[in-house]
Scaffold this active site. Structure first.
Site, PDB file in Angstrom:
ATOM      1  N   SER A 225       2.487  -6.884  12.526  1.00 30.36           N
ATOM      2  CA  SER A 225       1.794  -7.004  11.244  1.00 30.36           C
ATOM      3  C   SER A 225       0.625  -7.953  11.446  1.00 30.36           C
ATOM      4  CB  SER A 225       2.755  -7.592  10.203  1.00 30.36           C
ATOM      5  OG  SER A 225       2.026  -8.122   9.108  1.00 30.36           O
ATOM      6  N   SER A 226      -0.482  -7.656  10.762  1.00 31.97           N
ATOM      7  CA  SER A 226      -1.638  -8.564  10.873  1.00 31.97           C
ATOM      8  C   SER A 226      -1.263  -9.950  10.361  1.00 31.97           C
ATOM      9  CB  SER A 226      -2.807  -8.023  10.050  1.00 31.97           C
ATOM     10  OG  SER A 226      -3.085  -6.703  10.460  1.00 31.97           O
TER      11      SER A 226
ATOM     12  N   LEU B   5      -6.719  -5.509  13.760  1.00 37.78           N
ATOM     13  CA  LEU B   5      -5.868  -4.420  14.226  1.00 37.78           C
ATOM     14  C   LEU B   5      -4.885  -4.873  15.311  1.00 37.78           C
ATOM     15  CD1 LEU B   5      -8.633  -1.661  14.471  1.00 37.78           C
ATOM     16  CD2 LEU B   5      -7.169  -2.248  12.514  1.00 37.78           C
TER      17      LEU B   5
ATOM     18  N   GLY C   1       1.474   3.615   8.801  1.00 33.32           N
ATOM     19  CA  GLY C   1       2.651   3.131   9.529  1.00 33.32           C
ATOM     20  C   GLY C   1       3.873   3.098   8.619  1.00 33.32           C
TER      21      GLY C   1
ATOM     22  N   ASP D 280       5.148  -0.275   6.399  1.00 33.35           N
ATOM     23  CA  ASP D 280       4.925  -0.395   4.955  1.00 33.35           C
ATOM     24  C   ASP D 280       5.512   0.856   4.303  1.00 33.35           C
ATOM     25  OD1 ASP D 280       3.381  -2.867   5.006  1.00 33.35           O
ATOM     26  OD2 ASP D 280       1.898  -1.686   6.079  1.00 33.35           O
TER      27      ASP D 280
ATOM     28  N   HIS E 226      -1.566  -0.241  14.478  1.00 40.73           N
ATOM     29  CA  HIS E 226      -2.756   0.513  14.059  1.00 40.73           C
ATOM     30  C   HIS E 226      -3.229   1.421  15.200  1.00 40.73           C
ATOM     31  CE1 HIS E 226      -3.367  -3.253  11.502  1.00 40.73           C
ATOM     32  NE2 HIS E 226      -3.283  -2.287  10.611  1.00 40.73           N
TER      33      HIS E 226
END
Ligand code: PAF
Length: 316
Positions: free
Chosen positions: A216-217, A64, A178, A181, A68
Site C-alpha cells: 500500500s502507498s 506506485l 487491486g 481495496d 500497481h
C-alpha cells in the site's frame, strides 16, 4: 621457394549491431507521455479510437508500488494503449485525513510506469476535475454502506465519482483495480454495471511484501516498529484461511480467531473483522460456498486494510 599463397588477413571485428528493440523494463521514463489536461487526454483517445485500438486504464493516486505495477503489466497484455491515471482525489478524503501529506513521486512513478509497459500518465489538476460549481456525485448504495463505508462516510461517493469521470474521459475498454481495496473493487463493479458503462472491470490479487504485509502507498507512514506490528493483520488472515481449509464455516469462529491475533498485538487497534459475501458484501453468519474476510485496523496513526478470499476445497 616461397609460397605465393596469400594469407587471409583477419577482418576487423565488426561491432555488434545495436538492437533497436527496447526491452520492457529498460524503457526510459521519457517513453511515457504525461498528459495534464482533460482536452489533451480526449484528443489522444479520439486518435486511438480512430485507429480502432483498445484502451486500458489503471486508476491510481500515484506513489506506485508492485501492486500497481502488476495491474499495469496486465493492462499491457490486454490493450494497445495503457493509461495510468495519477490523481490524489480530494473528494474521497474525509476532513482530517491525509490528503495534504499523501506521498507523491512523479519522477519515480514515471520510471515505474515505463518499466511496467505503460504508455501514458494522465494527471489532471483538482481544479479541472472539480471546477467551481461542481455538484454531481455518483453514489453506490448497498455495497458501500458497511465496513470502510461506515468508518469513512462519503469516501466511496468520492471514489465512485472520480472513477466515473475517469471512465468518461479515458473511455477504456478495460480498467484494472487491486483486490486489496476489496470494497472499492465491488463498488466500481457495481457502478459500471448499474450505469451501463462499456468497460470491463478486472480485479487482480493483492501483492504482498515477502513477510506478508499487503502493499500500500500508505505503508510509507509506518515506523519500523509499527511495520512489525502491522504484520499481525496478514497473520490473522492466514489463520482464518487455515481454519477455513480445515472445514470451519462458522463466521464467528473465523472472526474470533483473527481478533485473537489482532487484540494480542500491542500498538494495533482493530476497526473491524467481518466475513462477507464476496460480491454483495452482506455479512454472512455462516459460509455456504465462498466468502471474503475483511480487516481494518489502525497501527499508530495509519489505517490499514486487508482481506482474504475464503473459497475452494476446504473440508466441510
Ligand atoms: O485506489 C485508489 O488509488 C483510488 O481510490 C482510485 C481508485 C484511484 C480512485 O481515486
Amino acid at each position: 621457394m616461397t609460397s605465393k599463397k596469400s594469407r587471409k588477413k583477419p577482418s576487423p571485428k565488426k561491432p555488434p549491431r545495436e538492437k533497436t528493440v527496447v526491452k520492457r523494463g529498460s524503457r526510459p521514463a521519457s517513453a511515457v507521455r504525461i498528459i495534464r489536461t482533460i482536452d489533451n487526454m480526449r484528443a489522444l483517445v479520439r486518435e486511438v479510437r480512430l485507429r480502432k485500438r483498445s484502451i486500458a486504464l489503471v486508476p491510481t493516486m500515484g506513489f506506485l508500488h508492485e501492486g500497481h505495477l502488476s495491474l499495469i503489466r496486465e493492462a499491457r497484455r490486454r490493450a494497445k494503449l495503457v493509461v495510468v491515471s495519477i490523481f490524489v482525489n480530494p473528494t474521497q478524503f474525509l476532513p482530517g485525513e491525509d490528503l495534504d501529506r499523501y506521498p507523491r513521486d512523479l519522477p519515480g512513478d514515471r520510471r515505474k510506469v515505463a518499466a511496467a509497459g505503460g504508455d501514458v500518465i494522465f494527471m489532471p489538476e483538482a481544479a479541472e476535475m472539480y471546477p467551481e460549481g461542481f455538484q454531481t456525485f455518483v453514489d453506490v448504495t448497498h455495497v458501500t454502506r458497511d465496513l470502510c463505508g461506515a468508518a469513512r462516510p462519503g469516501h466511496f461517493r468520492g471514489v465512485a465519482t472520480v472513477v466515473t469521470k475517469l471512465f468518461n474521459i479515458v473511455q477504456p475498454d478495460v480498467a484494472l483495480f487491486g483486490e486489496k481495496d476489496y470494497q472499492q473493487l465491488q463498488c466500481v463493479r457495481r457502478l459500471a454495471q448499474d450505469l451501463n458503462l462499456p468497460v470491463q472491470i478486472v480485479g487482480l490479487p493483492t501483492v504482498r511484501e515477502t513477510d506478508g504485509l499487503a502493499m500500500s502507498s500508505r505503508n510509507v507512514y509506518l515506523s519500523p516498529e509499527e511495520r512489525g506490528q502491522a504484520l499481525a493483520i496478514s497473520r490473522g488472515l492466514q489463520k482464518a484461511r487455515r481454519l477455513f481449509s480445515a472445514g470451519e464455516r462458522d463466521s464467528s469462529e473465523l472472526t474470533a480467531a483473527v481478533l485473537d491475533i489482532l487484540r494480542n498485538q500491542s500498538g494495533l487497534e482493530v476497526e473491524y473483522v467481518t466475513v462477507c459475501h464476496p460480491e454483495t458484501l452482506e455479512r454472512l453468519p455462516a459460509i455456504d460456498r465462498e466468502a471474503v474476510i475483511l480487516v481494518a485496523a489502525r497501527v499508530g496513526k495509519t489505517r490499514l486494510i486487508d482481506n482474504a478470499r475464503l473459497k475452494g476445497t476446504g473440508r466441510r
